[in-house]
Motif scaffolding. Structure first.
Motif, PDB file in Angstrom:
ATOM      1  N   VAL A 177      -3.700  -4.495   0.286  1.00  0.00           N
ATOM      2  CA  VAL A 177      -2.493  -4.920   0.981  1.00  0.00           C
ATOM      3  C   VAL A 177      -2.635  -4.579   2.465  1.00  0.00           C
ATOM      4  CG1 VAL A 177       0.023  -4.729   1.028  1.00  0.00           C
ATOM      5  CG2 VAL A 177      -1.205  -4.388  -1.124  1.00  0.00           C
ATOM      6  N   GLY A 178      -2.294  -5.511   3.317  1.00  0.00           N
ATOM      7  CA  GLY A 178      -2.406  -5.277   4.753  1.00  0.00           C
ATOM      8  C   GLY A 178      -1.436  -4.236   5.268  1.00  0.00           C
ATOM      9  N   SER A 179      -0.211  -4.276   4.802  1.00  0.00           N
ATOM     10  CA  SER A 179       0.822  -3.367   5.295  1.00  0.00           C
ATOM     11  C   SER A 179       0.796  -2.028   4.572  1.00  0.00           C
ATOM     12  CB  SER A 179       2.204  -4.011   5.120  1.00  0.00           C
ATOM     13  OG  SER A 179       2.313  -5.150   5.933  1.00  0.00           O
ATOM     14  N   THR A 180       1.614  -1.134   5.055  1.00  0.00           N
ATOM     15  CA  THR A 180       1.703   0.207   4.476  1.00  0.00           C
ATOM     16  C   THR A 180       2.563   0.206   3.212  1.00  0.00           C
ATOM     17  OG1 THR A 180       3.671   0.750   5.746  1.00  0.00           O
ATOM     18  CG2 THR A 180       1.539   1.239   6.775  1.00  0.00           C
ATOM     19  N   MET A 181       2.467   1.264   2.443  1.00  0.00           N
ATOM     20  CA  MET A 181       3.286   1.413   1.253  1.00  0.00           C
ATOM     21  C   MET A 181       4.774   1.428   1.627  1.00  0.00           C
ATOM     22  SD  MET A 181       3.253   4.351  -1.700  1.00  0.00           S
ATOM     23  CE  MET A 181       1.561   4.092  -2.141  1.00  0.00           C
ATOM     24  N   GLU A 182       5.104   2.012   2.767  1.00  0.00           N
ATOM     25  CA  GLU A 182       6.498   2.082   3.205  1.00  0.00           C
ATOM     26  C   GLU A 182       7.082   0.691   3.484  1.00  0.00           C
ATOM     27  OE1 GLU A 182       4.441   5.709   3.450  1.00  0.00           O
ATOM     28  OE2 GLU A 182       3.975   3.947   4.659  1.00  0.00           O
TER      29      GLU A 182
ATOM     30  N   GLY B 108      12.280  -1.235   3.308  1.00  0.00           N
ATOM     31  CA  GLY B 108      11.163  -1.491   4.216  1.00  0.00           C
ATOM     32  C   GLY B 108      11.184  -2.914   4.745  1.00  0.00           C
ATOM     33  N   LEU B 109      10.219  -3.236   5.582  1.00  0.00           N
ATOM     34  CA  LEU B 109      10.144  -4.547   6.212  1.00  0.00           C
ATOM     35  C   LEU B 109      10.056  -5.684   5.187  1.00  0.00           C
ATOM     36  CD1 LEU B 109       9.961  -6.001   8.951  1.00  0.00           C
ATOM     37  CD2 LEU B 109       7.481  -5.712   8.826  1.00  0.00           C
ATOM     38  N   ALA B 110       9.353  -5.486   4.088  1.00  0.00           N
ATOM     39  CA  ALA B 110       9.193  -6.524   3.066  1.00  0.00           C
ATOM     40  C   ALA B 110      10.421  -6.655   2.158  1.00  0.00           C
ATOM     41  CB  ALA B 110       7.948  -6.260   2.224  1.00  0.00           C
ATOM     42  N   ARG B 111      11.294  -5.647   2.164  1.00  0.00           N
ATOM     43  CA  ARG B 111      12.552  -5.622   1.423  1.00  0.00           C
ATOM     44  C   ARG B 111      12.408  -5.644  -0.101  1.00  0.00           C
ATOM     45  NH1 ARG B 111      15.411 -10.315   4.361  1.00  0.00           N
ATOM     46  NH2 ARG B 111      15.586 -10.851   2.180  1.00  0.00           N
ATOM     47  N   ARG B 112      11.205  -5.594  -0.589  1.00  0.00           N
ATOM     48  CA  ARG B 112      10.949  -5.544  -2.028  1.00  0.00           C
ATOM     49  C   ARG B 112       9.704  -4.700  -2.263  1.00  0.00           C
ATOM     50  NH1 ARG B 112      12.930 -10.256  -0.750  1.00  0.00           N
ATOM     51  NH2 ARG B 112      14.540 -11.241  -1.987  1.00  0.00           N
ATOM     52  N   THR B 113       9.536  -4.252  -3.474  1.00  0.00           N
ATOM     53  CA  THR B 113       8.346  -3.489  -3.820  1.00  0.00           C
ATOM     54  C   THR B 113       7.174  -4.426  -4.059  1.00  0.00           C
ATOM     55  OG1 THR B 113       8.791  -3.543  -6.194  1.00  0.00           O
ATOM     56  CG2 THR B 113       9.772  -1.709  -4.926  1.00  0.00           C
ATOM     57  N   LEU B 114       5.982  -3.883  -3.985  1.00  0.00           N
ATOM     58  CA  LEU B 114       4.795  -4.681  -4.296  1.00  0.00           C
ATOM     59  C   LEU B 114       4.868  -5.176  -5.737  1.00  0.00           C
ATOM     60  CD1 LEU B 114       2.083  -5.849  -3.473  1.00  0.00           C
ATOM     61  CD2 LEU B 114       1.040  -3.638  -4.054  1.00  0.00           C
TER      62      LEU B 114
END
Length: 184
Positions: free
Chosen positions: A112-117, A123-129
Motif C-alpha cells: 500500500v502506498g499510504s500509511t496505516m493511519e 484517516g484520509l481514506a475514510r475506510r480501513t484497508l
C-alpha cells in the motif's frame, strides 16, 4: 503426510520497480512446493490462458494473491484474471455443489502506498484497508476458497527503509513457508 503446494499469483505491472514486492519474492524463491506465477510476465498482451490458469489452481492447495493496492483496487490484469478465470462451473456453482476451488486456502499479500493511519475511519481514506479489499475477499469466498486474511505492508510511497522491507519479507516468508494465517 501430504505436502501443501502454494501458488503465489503476482500481479504487479512494474515489478522490477517495486522494492517491497521484489524483496518479498526474493525471500520466497527457494521455498519448496511454492510456485510463483507473475501475471504481467505470463500475459504481457493480457490474453489470459484460462486452461493453464485452471490447471495451476487445481494443482495447488493454497493460493496467495500478491499485488499493490492501486486507487483502492487491484491492478487491471488481476481484475481481468478474475473475470476470465473465476467462471461459473469452475469457480462457483449456483446449486451449492463444490467448485474446483472448494476448501483451498487463499490470502492476500498487498503493498500500500499510504500509511496505516491513512486507512482508518478518521484517516484520509475514510475506510480501513479491509473495507477496500472487501470485493476481492467476497470474490474468493463466493468461489468457495477458505479465505485466510491479508498481510499488508504500508507506506510504499514514502521510501520505506531497507530494514523494514527486509523485516516484512522475512515475515512473508514465514507465512508462506508455514502456511500460517496472516494477521491483518
Amino acid at each position: 503426510m501430504t505436502t501443501n503446494r502454494t501458488l503465489v499469483i503476482v500481479a504487479h505491472p512494474n515489478l522490477t520497480e517495486s522494492r517491497a514486492n521484489a524483496t518479498r519474492l526474493a525471500e520466497i524463491k527457494d521455498l519448496d512446493n511454492v510456485t510463483v506465477h507473475d501475471l504481467y510476465q505470463a500475459y504481457p498482451d493480457s490474453n489470459i490462458d484460462v486452461a493453464r490458469e485452471h490447471q495451476l489452481l487445481r494443482e495447488h492447495d493454497t493460493i496467495i494473491l500478491q499485488f499493490p493496492v492501486y486507487w483502492y483496487n487491484v491492478p487491471s490484469l488481476l481484475k481481468a484474471w478474475f473475470d476470465a478465470v473465476l467462471v461459473y462451473g469452475f469457480a462457483f456453482n449456483f446449486d451449492g455443489s463444490p467448485s474446483a476451488l472448494h476448501g483451498k486456502k487463499a490470502w492476500l499479500a498487498v503493498t500500500v502506498g499510504s500509511t496505516m493511519e491513512t486507512y482508518a475511519t478518521d484517516g484520509l481514506a475514510r475506510r480501513t484497508l479491509e473495507e477496500y479489499l472487501a470485493p476481492v475477499t467476497q470474490t474468493l469466498e463466493f468461489c468457495q476458497f477458505d479465505y485466510q486474511g491479508f498481510h499488508a505492508v504500508y507506506g510504499m510511497m514514502f521510501d520505506p527503509s531497507e530494514e523494514n522491507l527486509i523485516l516484512d519479507a522475512k515475515e512473508y516468508r514465514r507465512l508462506v513457508a508455514t502456511c500460517e494465517t496472516p494477521a491483518a
